[in-house]
Design an enzyme around this catalytic site. Structure first.
Site, PDB file in Angstrom:
ATOM      1  N   HIS A 117      -2.448   8.646  -3.431  1.00  0.00           N
ATOM      2  CA  HIS A 117      -1.922   8.780  -4.784  1.00  0.00           C
ATOM      3  C   HIS A 117      -0.406   8.924  -4.692  1.00  0.00           C
ATOM      4  CE1 HIS A 117      -1.148  10.760  -8.679  1.00  0.00           C
ATOM      5  NE2 HIS A 117      -2.343  10.341  -9.076  1.00  0.00           N
ATOM      6  N   ASP A 194      -4.897  16.263   0.287  1.00  0.00           N
ATOM      7  CA  ASP A 194      -4.957  16.183  -1.165  1.00  0.00           C
ATOM      8  C   ASP A 194      -6.426  16.262  -1.560  1.00  0.00           C
ATOM      9  OD1 ASP A 194      -5.129  15.444  -3.819  1.00  0.00           O
ATOM     10  OD2 ASP A 194      -4.068  13.546  -3.592  1.00  0.00           O
ATOM     11  N   GLN A 197      -9.809  15.080  -5.760  1.00  0.00           N
ATOM     12  CA  GLN A 197     -11.090  14.459  -6.072  1.00  0.00           C
ATOM     13  C   GLN A 197     -12.241  15.080  -5.295  1.00  0.00           C
ATOM     14  OE1 GLN A 197     -11.323  12.485  -8.553  1.00  0.00           O
ATOM     15  NE2 GLN A 197      -9.144  12.102  -8.855  1.00  0.00           N
ATOM     16  N   LYS A 220      -9.253  18.719 -12.992  1.00  0.00           N
ATOM     17  CA  LYS A 220     -10.273  17.805 -12.485  1.00  0.00           C
ATOM     18  C   LYS A 220     -11.541  18.553 -12.089  1.00  0.00           C
ATOM     19  CE  LYS A 220      -6.702  14.696 -10.644  1.00  0.00           C
ATOM     20  NZ  LYS A 220      -6.778  13.602 -11.626  1.00  0.00           N
ATOM     21  N   CYS A 357      -2.122   5.310 -10.272  1.00  0.00           N
ATOM     22  CA  CYS A 357      -1.074   5.981  -9.476  1.00  0.00           C
ATOM     23  C   CYS A 357      -1.275   5.707  -7.980  1.00  0.00           C
ATOM     24  CB  CYS A 357      -1.041   7.479  -9.741  1.00  0.00           C
ATOM     25  SG  CYS A 357      -0.519   7.908 -11.408  1.00  0.00           S
TER      26      CYS A 357
END
Length: 399
Positions: A117, A194, A197, A220, A357
């Site tokens: 991202h 990261d 998700q 999220k 992104c």
């Protein structure tokens, strides 16, 4: 539609009516439990934290710090390893501007991957432009995973940081974090992950994964916007200089010299995200009551079913691995994803259309954009059926 999903849907005011929400990877809808906790924190229970000597302030301080402990337990870490940030983007920028500025120098190298991202690319480019570090890019396997065998060949002692996504926000592919950590540590590099998700759908354990930094965003994870968290190893966090100056992050201030609070308070200048932290804690409670293992299984099942149905069409290109978790990106031949998204909206189906992104990944895939359907705990077979019906209508319109 299973009974438990029916019950779940009833808990989400944002899903009322005949609306098929397939954009959870962008932001999750909020259950009533989170909304109630946020409203109460903003109204009935509201006061500032850490400063007041009156009872309500003390109670709010206890609730705020309890939220920090909740996040720590959710990640399998300790409360003094958790920094509240505005989101994962701010958390990555914090690491780049504090740890990166203090520990990296011209000629040091950072390894990213093709599927990152923008929030895990641009902060490192800004650091490169400021101090002269070099950035290398790890390729993907044929089915869209970060190629850890290639990473092993690329990594050298000059690499000081590896920064990878745990789950791709475009492809749904899952990183073997423990193996990535092993490779990074073998050359003396740190690993930043990261987890935006991954956090809503995969059980996390920092001790088992052996990462050095882990970031995620609350919105999220069925929580409020405007808050996320950075987890970092205690010894690393303690060594990092402050980032922003102001109230709450200090020990003693004079015009001659300021001394700073210990981590994590050192990185939380100003009045913190009081209400948002309490909302995040409520979201974690709600998600854990359902179960992360069930969440992962449910979303893998739906992603697999959608991939199977789309795979039957000769006018659809699928991206990512067959075992993607909760996210399916695809292209409909001869139809721009934005046009598909617009027509699907007329069918009460909400997908994401664009570069997500992740423009370097789009370049790698050879497309300007993809259509992306992403699932949550409230998703079910009816959402897939509505999406497929909308695709058929789009095909008829475009011929």
């Amino acid at each position: 539609m299973t009974a438990d999903v029916l019950v779940l849907k009833d808990q989400f005011p944002g899903l009322a009516g005949d609306w098929h929400y397939l954009d959870t990877a962008a932001t999750a809808q909020k259950p009533q439990a989170v909304i109630d906790a946020t409203v109460n924190a903003l109204g009935r229970d509201y006061a500032t934290v850490h400063r007041g000597v009156y009872a309500r302030s003390a109670e709010m301080t206890l609730a705020f710090e309890a939220a920090r402990r909740k996040v720590a337990a959710f990640l399998g870490g300790h409360e003094d390893e958790i920094v509240f940030t505005r989101g994962a983007t701010e958390a990555i920028n914090l690491v780049a501007q504090t740890w990166g500025s203090a520990n990296l120098k011209a000629g040091d190298r950072i390894l990213l991957s093709t599927l990152e991202h923008h929030s895990n690319i641009v902060p490192w480019q800004m650091l490169r432009d400021r101090i002269g570090v070099e950035i290398d890019v790890c390729p993907l396997t044929a089915d869209g995973r970060i190629d850890l065998e290639a990473a092993a060949r690329i990594l050298t002692p000059a690499h000081k940081l590896v920064a990878f996504a745990h789950v791709s926000n475009v492809l749904g592919s899952v990183l073997d974090v423990a193996e990535a950590a092993r490779l990074a540590h073998a050359v003396g590099a740190k690993l930043l992950v990261d987890g935006c998700q991954a956090a809503p759908r995969i059980a996390l354990d920092m001790k088992a994964m052996q990462a050095d930094f882990y970031v995620f965003s609350a919105h999220k994870l069925y929580g409020p916007t405007g808050i996320g968290a950075l987890w970092a190893r205690k010894e690393i966090l303690d060594s990092m200089p402050p980032w922003q100056g102001g109230g709450a992050m200090i020990d003693r201030v004079t015009f001659e010299k300021t001394t700073y609070a210990p981590a994590p308070q050192r990185f939380e200048a100003g009045t913190p995200m009081i209400v948002e932290a309490i909302g995040l804690a409520a979201a974690i409670d709600w998600l854990q009551a359902y179960g992360l293992d069930r969440a992962e299984a449910h979303e893998r099942h739906l992603a697999g079913k959608l991939r199977e149905e789309l795979g039957k069409r000769n006018d659809v290109t699928l991206f990512g691995p067959a075992d993607s978790v909760g996210i399916v990106s695809f292209a409909l031949d001869g139809v721009h994803p934005h046009d598909l998204g617009t027509i699907l909206d007329e069918e009460n189906v909400a997908i994401r259309a664009g570069h997500h992104c992740a423009q370097p990944l789009m370049d790698q895939l050879g497309v300007p954009a993809t259509a992306r359907a992403s699932f949550g705990l409230y998703s079910d077979d009816s959402d897939i059926e509505a999406l497929l019906k909308g695709i058929e209508r789009t095909r008829r319109i475009f011929g």
